[in-house]
Write a protein that holds these residues in place. Structure first.
Motif, PDB file in Angstrom:
ATOM      1  N   GLU A  61      -8.097  -4.564   9.616  1.00  0.00           N
ATOM      2  CA  GLU A  61      -7.902  -4.829   8.427  1.00  0.00           C
ATOM      3  C   GLU A  61      -6.646  -4.362   7.517  1.00  0.00           C
ATOM      4  O   GLU A  61      -6.104  -5.356   7.078  1.00  0.00           O
ATOM      5  CB  GLU A  61      -9.176  -4.380   7.317  1.00  0.00           C
ATOM      6  CG  GLU A  61      -9.463  -5.275   6.170  1.00  0.00           C
ATOM      7  CD  GLU A  61      -9.536  -6.831   6.835  1.00  0.00           C
ATOM      8  OE1 GLU A  61      -8.830  -7.575   5.788  1.00  0.00           O
ATOM      9  OE2 GLU A  61     -10.433  -7.282   7.501  1.00  0.00           O
ATOM     10  N   LEU A  62      -6.308  -3.280   7.932  1.00  0.00           N
ATOM     11  CA  LEU A  62      -4.945  -2.663   7.384  1.00  0.00           C
ATOM     12  C   LEU A  62      -3.711  -3.678   7.968  1.00  0.00           C
ATOM     13  O   LEU A  62      -2.986  -3.979   7.335  1.00  0.00           O
ATOM     14  CB  LEU A  62      -4.698  -1.278   7.526  1.00  0.00           C
ATOM     15  CG  LEU A  62      -3.305  -0.698   7.096  1.00  0.00           C
ATOM     16  CD1 LEU A  62      -3.350  -0.774   5.847  1.00  0.00           C
ATOM     17  CD2 LEU A  62      -3.328   0.901   7.850  1.00  0.00           C
ATOM     18  N   ILE A  91      -3.953  -6.677   9.204  1.00  0.00           N
ATOM     19  CA  ILE A  91      -3.803  -8.196   8.620  1.00  0.00           C
ATOM     20  C   ILE A  91      -3.474  -8.100   7.484  1.00  0.00           C
ATOM     21  O   ILE A  91      -2.280  -8.864   6.949  1.00  0.00           O
ATOM     22  CB  ILE A  91      -5.429  -8.564   8.790  1.00  0.00           C
ATOM     23  CG1 ILE A  91      -5.866  -8.838  10.127  1.00  0.00           C
ATOM     24  CG2 ILE A  91      -5.527  -9.862   7.777  1.00  0.00           C
ATOM     25  CD1 ILE A  91      -7.115  -9.404  10.137  1.00  0.00           C
ATOM     26  N   GLU A  92      -3.850  -7.223   6.489  1.00  0.00           N
ATOM     27  CA  GLU A  92      -3.206  -7.164   5.056  1.00  0.00           C
ATOM     28  C   GLU A  92      -1.678  -6.913   5.066  1.00  0.00           C
ATOM     29  O   GLU A  92      -0.906  -7.631   4.403  1.00  0.00           O
ATOM     30  CB  GLU A  92      -3.871  -6.156   4.258  1.00  0.00           C
ATOM     31  CG  GLU A  92      -5.340  -6.579   4.080  1.00  0.00           C
ATOM     32  CD  GLU A  92      -6.325  -5.545   3.019  1.00  0.00           C
ATOM     33  OE1 GLU A  92      -5.480  -4.959   2.049  1.00  0.00           O
ATOM     34  OE2 GLU A  92      -7.135  -5.090   3.360  1.00  0.00           O
ATOM     35  N   THR A  93      -1.317  -6.115   5.870  1.00  0.00           N
ATOM     36  CA  THR A  93       0.105  -5.677   5.834  1.00  0.00           C
ATOM     37  C   THR A  93       0.915  -7.013   6.258  1.00  0.00           C
ATOM     38  O   THR A  93       2.042  -7.257   5.679  1.00  0.00           O
ATOM     39  CB  THR A  93       0.445  -4.515   6.876  1.00  0.00           C
ATOM     40  OG1 THR A  93      -0.342  -3.547   6.525  1.00  0.00           O
ATOM     41  CG2 THR A  93       1.878  -4.199   6.746  1.00  0.00           C
ATOM     42  N   ASN A 115      -6.410  -0.148  12.864  1.00  0.00           N
ATOM     43  CA  ASN A 115      -7.242  -0.741  11.851  1.00  0.00           C
ATOM     44  C   ASN A 115      -6.981  -1.993  11.451  1.00  0.00           C
ATOM     45  O   ASN A 115      -5.853  -2.587  11.022  1.00  0.00           O
ATOM     46  CB  ASN A 115      -7.304   0.173  10.566  1.00  0.00           C
ATOM     47  CG  ASN A 115      -8.146  -0.143   9.344  1.00  0.00           C
ATOM     48  OD1 ASN A 115      -8.087  -1.536   8.995  1.00  0.00           O
ATOM     49  ND2 ASN A 115      -8.815   0.596   9.025  1.00  0.00           N
TER      50      ASN A 115
END
Lengths: 102, 429
Positions: A39-40, A42-44, A37
């Motif tokens: 997005e996950l 990148i956010e992490t 994922n």
């Protein structure tokens, strides 16, 4: 004042500990799962980037700087599709020019 | 015959610890083969382990033998673990803890959770104790399968272990792991409920990310998102730390626009948040942005659109034209429409720029838009079109400037060739 600085130290340690746990987790089989994922992932990575950036600003510890640099590279690899040496040079130049008041 | 030979050959191993474990492992294999020599192998393992001189090392290896006996289904395994616990009392605290950590790991692996918790709770060092409990929890969670009939019981046991973990960061990691397992076995209500127990904002954010991502992937009912928003609002209040902004971004980036909006409308610095989120979305997740804009009120749309257009003027991406069309059609703030005109000019779509400028009612703003178009036309040497347009610019100051530029351009063009070029070059210098 001492209490405040102790609390801040504690907070800083907790944040770095959080980064450490995330890194441990990503280095285990979790990287495959999270990277499925985008997005996950990148956010992490962004979360770790923000914490380490803050730590670098507060500390003169070269090792923190080293860890931060690695996350910067990782972040660029993941998030920037059109990254290239000339583009990076351009950005670096822009940053320096702003500081030099140009 | 072969097995007897193998058993005899084990004796060549000099290290009693390695020898004992080898016997124990052979015992497990023989049990699987239903070979009666299995009990002999375990007996030899036990006899050998007592040859170890160092008491800590002895008890550590004894627990390993007991573990393999447990693997072979021997009830005496439990008795040995208990015996080790009794023998430990003669050792210093630190050494006791070391052996107990091993026992906890083994007992969890043997599914003897209650026993494992008992041994873990006897660990004196709180750091080691929490670490052992976390390890026990992780191992146990791994065993829980969605299709298992005893799943509710397993979850209850897992939560029991989790309750024993109190120290940070073990507590946060334990809660995180528990929630992840609950998601994996499709216990969504429980997973969302458990978020309430998080105490550290960093972990709240990470867990929220994981939960939303997971729920999106498995495409669950909307009610779960509504519950998630309630939990997020509750947590933001309870932790008295400003994590709502981060949660809004997490919701929005994952396409959970309704949740993000509900959260935005709950914060005090509502306008700032809306602007910030619009910036983030246009940069990182423009595909979510249209749904987001469609759900905004008139004032919200004006505010968000201004920020989005600012970004698009700096990065005039043609692929995002659908967003600009939506903004042009729905926005009521005419200052935003001027930005839309400039976007179209930057992407070379003069026709759309002219159309939008015609929609602008405010004279001053329309003049600004027309002025931009006229400039663009002049740059493209479309002087006749520029003249037509300048006639519509009502602002005298702007129209004067434009007419001035226009006339200079006409003269420059009439000079043509080299003189015109050199004039341009001189001007640039």
């Amino acid at each position: 004042m001492e209490i405040l600085s102790r609390l801040q130290r504690k907070n800083k340690k907790e944040k770095l500990q959080f980064v450490e746990i995330l890194l441990e987790s990503l280095l285990s089989d979790d990287f495959k799962r999270i990277s499925q994922n985008r997005e996950l992932l990148i956010e992490t990575v962004d979360e770790m980037y923000a914490i380490l950036k803050d730590a670098v600003k507060r500390s003169k510890d070269e090792r923190i700087m080293g860890a931060f640099e690695s996350i910067v590279i990782l972040r660029a690899m993941i998030e920037e599709d059109d990254i290239s040496p000339p583009e990076l040079l351009k950005r670096a130049k822009e940053g320096v020019e702003v500081v030099m008041g140009k | 015959m072969l097995i007897k030979e193998v058993m005899k050959s084990v004796e060549v191993i000099k290290d009693p610890a390695v020898r004992a474990i080898t016997y124990a492992k052979i015992g497990v294999e023989l049990t699987r083969m239903k070979n009666p020599l299995a009990s002999d192998a375990f007996k030899r393992a036990l006899d050998t382990v007592y040859l170890i001189e160092n008491p800590v090392f002895l008890l550590k290896n004894l627990s390993t033998v007991a573990y393999y006996m447990g693997k072979a289904g021997l009830k005496s395994s439990k008795r040995i673990f208990q015996q080790i616990e009794d023998d430990l009392r003669g050792l210093p605290k630190g050494d006791r803890d070391l052996v107990r950590v091993d026992i906890v790991k083994y007992l969890v692996d043997l599914d003897e959770i209650d026993e494992a918790i008992y041994h873990a709770s006897e660990i004196s060092d709180s750091e080691i104790k929490n670490e052992a409990l976390l390890l026990a929890l992780k191992r146990y969670l791994f065993k829980i399968k969605r299709t298992s009939t005893i799943r509710p019981l397993q979850i209850r046991k897992a939560e029991y272990i989790w309750q024993q973990i109190q120290k940070e960061p073990y507590y946060s990691v334990a809660t995180f792991e528990l929630i992840r397992t609950l998601l994996r076995v499709e216990e969504y209500d429980r997973a969302i409920y458990m978020i309430n127990y998080l105490r550290d904002p960093l972990w709240v954010k990470q867990v929220m990310r994981e939960v939303i991502t997971h729920l999106k992937k498995v495409n669950v009912s909307r009610r779960y998102y509504e519950r998630l928003v309630s939990v997020a609002i509750e947590l933001s209040k309870r932790l008295r730390l400003d994590i709502t902004g981060d949660l809004i971004v997490i919701f929005a980036l994952n396409g959970e626009v309704n949740g993000a909006l509900k959260l935005i409308r709950s914060v005090r610095d509502y306008n700032e948040m809306l602007v910030e989120l619009s910036k983030i979305l246009v940069k990182r997740k423009p595909d979510v942005l249209l749904t987001f804009l469609q759900k905004l009120s008139e004032d919200e749309l004006n505010l968000a659109s201004r920020e989005i257009m600012n970004y698009l003027l700096e990065h005039p991406e043609k692929e995002l034209e659908y967003l600009v069309s939506f903004i042009a059609l729905n926005v009521t703030d005419e200052r935003v429409l001027v930005k839309v005109v400039n976007y179209y000019l930057k992407t070379g779509d003069v026709e759309s720029a002219v159309k939008i400028s015609a929609k602008i009612g405010n004279e001053e703003l329309r003049s600004l838009a027309l002025g931009s178009i006229a400039h663009h036309l002049l740059r493209e040497n479309r002087i006749d079109d520029a003249i037509d347009l300048v006639m519509h610019v009502k602002d005298p100051k702007l129209s004067s400037q434009l007419i001035s530029e226009l006339l200079v351009k006409v003269v420059r063009q009439s000079g043509g060739g080299k003189s015109g070029d050199s004039l341009q070059a001189a001007e640039k210098k």
